[in-house]
Design an enzyme around this catalytic site. Structure first.
Site, short mmCIF file in Angstrom:
data_model
loop_
_atom_site.label_atom_id
_atom_site.label_comp_id
_atom_site.label_asym_id
_atom_site.label_seq_id
_atom_site.Cartn_x
_atom_site.Cartn_y
_atom_site.Cartn_z
N ARG A 52 0.84 -1.21 0.00
CA ARG A 52 0.00 0.00 0.00
C ARG A 52 0.87 1.25 0.00
O ARG A 52 0.55 2.25 -0.67
CB ARG A 52 -0.97 0.00 1.19
CG ARG A 52 -1.96 1.17 1.13
CD ARG A 52 -3.06 1.07 2.16
NE ARG A 52 -2.54 1.18 3.52
CZ ARG A 52 -3.29 1.04 4.61
NH1 ARG A 52 -4.58 0.75 4.51
NH2 ARG A 52 -2.75 1.16 5.80
N LYS A 151 -2.62 6.93 1.17
CA LYS A 151 -2.39 7.23 2.58
C LYS A 151 -1.31 8.30 2.63
O LYS A 151 -0.12 8.03 2.75
CB LYS A 151 -1.97 5.96 3.33
CG LYS A 151 -2.19 6.06 4.83
CD LYS A 151 -2.15 4.70 5.49
CE LYS A 151 -2.07 4.83 6.99
NZ LYS A 151 -3.19 5.50 7.62
N GLU A 184 -16.00 6.39 5.67
CA GLU A 184 -15.12 5.81 6.70
C GLU A 184 -15.02 6.82 7.83
O GLU A 184 -15.55 7.94 7.74
CB GLU A 184 -13.75 5.52 6.13
CG GLU A 184 -13.02 6.77 5.63
CD GLU A 184 -11.62 6.49 5.11
OE1 GLU A 184 -10.99 5.53 5.58
OE2 GLU A 184 -11.16 7.25 4.24
N1 PMP Z 1 -9.16 5.03 7.21
C1 PMP Z 1 -8.26 5.98 7.48
C2 PMP Z 1 -8.53 7.37 7.07
C3 PMP Z 1 -7.08 5.65 8.17
O1 PMP Z 1 -6.17 6.60 8.44
C4 PMP Z 1 -6.86 4.31 8.56
C5 PMP Z 1 -5.57 3.92 9.25
N2 PMP Z 1 -5.44 4.48 10.50
C6 PMP Z 1 -7.85 3.35 8.28
C7 PMP Z 1 -8.97 3.75 7.58
C8 PMP Z 1 -7.67 1.93 8.67
O2 PMP Z 1 -6.73 1.31 7.83
P1 PMP Z 1 -5.78 0.14 8.33
O3 PMP Z 1 -6.68 -0.95 8.80
O4 PMP Z 1 -5.01 -0.24 7.12
O5 PMP Z 1 -4.95 0.68 9.43
#
Ligand code: PMP
Length: 286
Positions: A52, A151, A184
């Protein structure tokens, strides 16, 4: 607490690990990162996180000066140097130092650093009793403007929604997308359970495709639970039987109230509990 930070190939004491004030990661949020957990000495979902990171970098035309294997080795080196077994790892790649203009073309060398530390995202009682959250007025970035799949170091969109959560006295806020569908939370993905079916916003919602989200979808599949990646509205949240959030820092955290509506019975529901337990078994086993 860890004390050595990996920065551009060197392990430096925390107080000596510094980036330039001309670094475009700082000046413009021009960079990408990953938050990764280590459980019992093993980096959790290492390949998925590194992939990622590389994809985020490609999306912003940032060339990381290391291969995936080298980044993985650097993470392991930092963990070993800090004698870490259970940690939270922050791997950051910035555009590097440049001039004061935004042009990334003037930045010659990306800055790469790795911090290994610990994290407790939410208080323990929220994992036992559930968390209250709100839906934010701030919508998630339009995916054709700045895709939330990247990200990136620019979290202002999320930070503005986080302020709304803080103002409401809750730890997290759900963001809707530009079409009004649930996307989200500011740092977590969201799931609901309705009539025995696990439902979460599809990738097309524009959310970050969470690695914990995928782990939970896989665990649900193994447990024989039906999973739908779909469009959800506020109505679906308010009428859900159960709700929980997932994230590397948060792990799996139950939600029992949204915008002051009690979710289900107002307690951690059976499917949420089952998935929390399955998640903990998985991270214990590596
Ligand atoms: N959405 C956002 C905006 C995030 O920053 C994160 C990570 N903190 C997630 C979802 C969750 O992703 P992951 O399970 O890969 O940590």
């Amino acid at each position: 607490m860890s004390s050595l930070v990996w920065i551009d190939g060197k392990l430096l004491a925390k107080q000596d690990a510094k980036v330039s004030v001309y670094d475009h990661g700082l000046l413009y949020g021009d960079g990408v990162f990953e938050g990764i957990r280590q459980y019992h000495g093993k980096v959790f979902e290492k390949e998925a996180h590194l992939q990622r990171l590389v994809d985020s970098a490609r999306a912003i035309r940032l060339q990381i000066p290391y291969t995936i294997a080298q980044l993985g080795a650097a993470v392991e080196e930092t963990l070993a140097a800090n004698h870490m077994r259970d940690s939270y790892i922050r791997l950051v790649v910035t555009r590097g130092p440049g001039y004061l203009g935004i042009s990334p073309a003037n930045c010659t060398a990306p800055t790469v650093f790795i911090i290994t530390d610990t994290i407790q995202m939410y208080p323990q009682e929220m994992y036992e009793d559930g968390m209250a959250i709100i839906t934010a007025a701030t919508i998630r970035n339009h995916p054709n403007s700045l895709s939330p799949k990247i990200k990136s170091l620019n979290y202002l969109n999320n930070i503005l929604a986080k302020w709304e959560a803080i103002d409401a006295g809750v730890p997290e806020a759900v963001m809707l997308n530009h079409l009004g569908y649930v996307c989200e939370c500011t740092g977590d993905n969201i799931f609901i359970v309705k009539a025995g079916i696990l439902r979460t916003p599809a990738e097309e919602s524009g959310a970050l495709v969470g690695i914990t989200r995928q782990v939970v979808i896989n665990l649900a599949g193994t447990a024989g639970l039906a999973v739908q990646e779909t469009s959800l509205t506020r109505y679906d949240l308010y009428t859900a039987d159960e709700c929980f959030l997932t994230g590397t820092g948060a792990e799996v955290v139950p939600v029992t109230s949204i915008d002051k509506r009690t979710i289900g019975a107002g307690k951690v529901g059976p499917v949420t509990r089952q998935l929390m337990e399955a998640f903990h078994r998985k991270v214990r086993q590596g």
